[in-house]
Write an enzyme that holds these catalytic residues in place. Structure first.
Site, PDB file in Angstrom:
ATOM      1  CG  ASN A  11      31.064   3.597  33.701  1.00 59.20           C
ATOM      2  OD1 ASN A  11      31.822   4.350  33.088  1.00 59.20           O
ATOM      3  ND2 ASN A  11      31.371   2.331  33.972  1.00 59.20           N
ATOM      4  CE  LYS A  13      30.120   0.358  31.127  1.00 59.50           C
ATOM      5  NZ  LYS A  13      29.683  -1.022  30.962  1.00 59.50           N
ATOM      6  CG  HIS A  97      33.453  -1.023  35.669  1.00 60.71           C
ATOM      7  ND1 HIS A  97      33.451  -1.940  34.636  1.00 60.71           N
ATOM      8  CD2 HIS A  97      32.191  -0.553  35.761  1.00 60.71           C
ATOM      9  CE1 HIS A  97      32.227  -1.994  34.126  1.00 60.71           C
ATOM     10  NE2 HIS A  97      31.442  -1.172  34.795  1.00 60.71           N
ATOM     11  CD  GLU A  99      32.980  -2.452  31.027  1.00 58.22           C
ATOM     12  OE1 GLU A  99      33.347  -1.267  30.977  1.00 58.22           O
ATOM     13  OE2 GLU A  99      31.801  -2.812  30.865  1.00 58.22           O
ATOM     14  CD  GLU A 169      28.510  -1.923  37.430  1.00 56.46           C
ATOM     15  OE1 GLU A 169      27.695  -1.054  37.086  1.00 56.46           O
ATOM     16  OE2 GLU A 169      29.575  -2.129  36.830  1.00 56.46           O
ATOM     17  N   GLY A 175      25.799  -4.824  30.017  1.00 55.20           N
ATOM     18  CA  GLY A 175      25.737  -4.664  28.562  1.00 55.20           C
ATOM     19  C   GLY A 175      25.101  -5.832  27.832  1.00 55.20           C
ATOM     20  CB  SER A 215      20.925  -4.672  31.616  1.00 57.70           C
ATOM     21  OG  SER A 215      21.958  -5.242  30.828  1.00 57.70           O
TER      22      SER A 215
HETATM   23  P1  13P Z   1      25.148  -1.409  31.265  1.00 55.58           P
HETATM   24  O1  13P Z   1      24.136  -0.502  31.945  1.00 55.58           O
HETATM   25  O2  13P Z   1      25.432  -0.992  29.855  1.00 55.58           O
HETATM   26  O3  13P Z   1      24.782  -2.854  31.409  1.00 55.58           O
HETATM   27  O4  13P Z   1      26.541  -1.202  32.040  1.00 55.58           O
HETATM   28  C1  13P Z   1      26.572  -1.300  33.424  1.00 55.58           C
HETATM   29  C2  13P Z   1      27.901  -0.833  33.890  1.00 55.58           C
HETATM   30  O5  13P Z   1      28.915  -1.473  33.664  1.00 55.58           O
HETATM   31  C3  13P Z   1      27.963   0.436  34.613  1.00 55.58           C
HETATM   32  O6  13P Z   1      29.199   0.628  35.203  1.00 55.58           O
END
Ligand code: 13P
Length: 253
Positions: A11, A13, A97, A99, A169, A175, A215
């Site tokens: 992803n 983002k 997601h 976010e 997740e 992150g 992560s």
């Molecule tokens: P990270 O791998 O940066 O922690 O992000 C995970 C994520 O949100 C994938 O959709």
């Protein structure tokens, strides 16, 4: 892990201009050309889908989007439909997601409509669920996941969900560099699979792929993939580098 084919998804983002996306995708295609028995998917921002599609079209890297809007077409300024995604060469779409839930008003109800639209248009939904740190600390993880899964998949039959992928997740691991331990992830994946079993039956529960996200890096992927109910990964930060992401894809080597 039965005969579920692993899926390693990236992803991206809100990262990468068109030229940066093309460059990363080119490197990734080269570095993962030898990857066997694993599906690979990258989800660039909408703006880069068409150009990246050209790069990955004859490779074993699938193209995905990070969101969609459920209406077919219309006066919905700023929105992108499933048919538009298909027209760029997308095969997958990430839905719900954390976010989007946190910053853009995504709810279980909008997630449900988006999954419905994806399935209707033959896009593979990558349906994201996960608890926050507070929810985990107050022992609400399973209750929260139960509600997200229940509401997100309300009104579907097992037959509708044959291609659906679930991505677990934990919000506190995204992150942050904090990964759920492989045992913690396994426990939660097993729980999610049991919910699918209860609601949609054993056949779907056995075949549905459940990815872990939060992560994921080259140094923890093998341990996660060794778990019985972890069928792949949804990778954020580490998917931005073709070098790192390809190491994750080639976790068996
Ligand atoms: P990270 O791998 O940066 O922690 O992000 C995970 C994520 O949100 C994938 O959709």
């Amino acid at each position: 892990m039965g005969n579920r084919r692993p899926l390693i998804a990236g992803n991206w983002k809100m990262y990468k201009t068109c030229s940066e996306a093309v460059e990363t995708a080119r490197q990734l295609v080269k570095l993962t050309a030898a990857a066997a028995d694993v599906d690979v998917m990258i989800a660039p921002p909408f703006t880069a889908l068409s150009v990246v599609s050209e790069v990955v079209k004859d490779s074993n890297v699938f193209l995905g989007a990070q969101n969609l809007f459920w209406e077919k077409e219309g006066a919905f300024t700023g929105q992108i439909s499933a048919a538009m995604l298909i027209s760029t060469g997308c095969r997958h779409v990430i839905i719900g997601h954390s976010e989007r839930r946190q910053y853009f008003g995504e709810t279980d109800e909008t997630v449900n409509k988006k999954i419905r639209s994806a399935i209707k248009n033959d896009l593979i939904p990558v349906f994201c669920v996960g608890e926050t740190e507070n929810e985990r600390e107050s022992n609400q993880t399973f209750t929260v996941l139960d509600k997200q899964l229940h509401n997100g998949l309300e009104g579907f039959s097992a037959g509708d969900l044959e291609t659906l992928v679930i991505a677990y997740e934990p919000v506190w691991a995204i992150g942050t560099g904090k990964t759920a331990t492989s045992d913690q992830a396994q426990e939660t994946h097993q729980f999610l699979r049991s919910l699918v079993d209860k609601r949609f039956g054993n056949v779907l529960a056995k075949s549905i792929r459940i990815l872990y996200g939060g992560s994921v890096k080259p140094n923890n992927i093998a341990e996660l993939m060794a778990m019985a109910d972890i069928d792949g990964a949804l990778v954020g930060g580490a998917s931005l580098s073709a070098e790192m992401f390809s190491q994750i894809v080639l976790y068996k080597e």
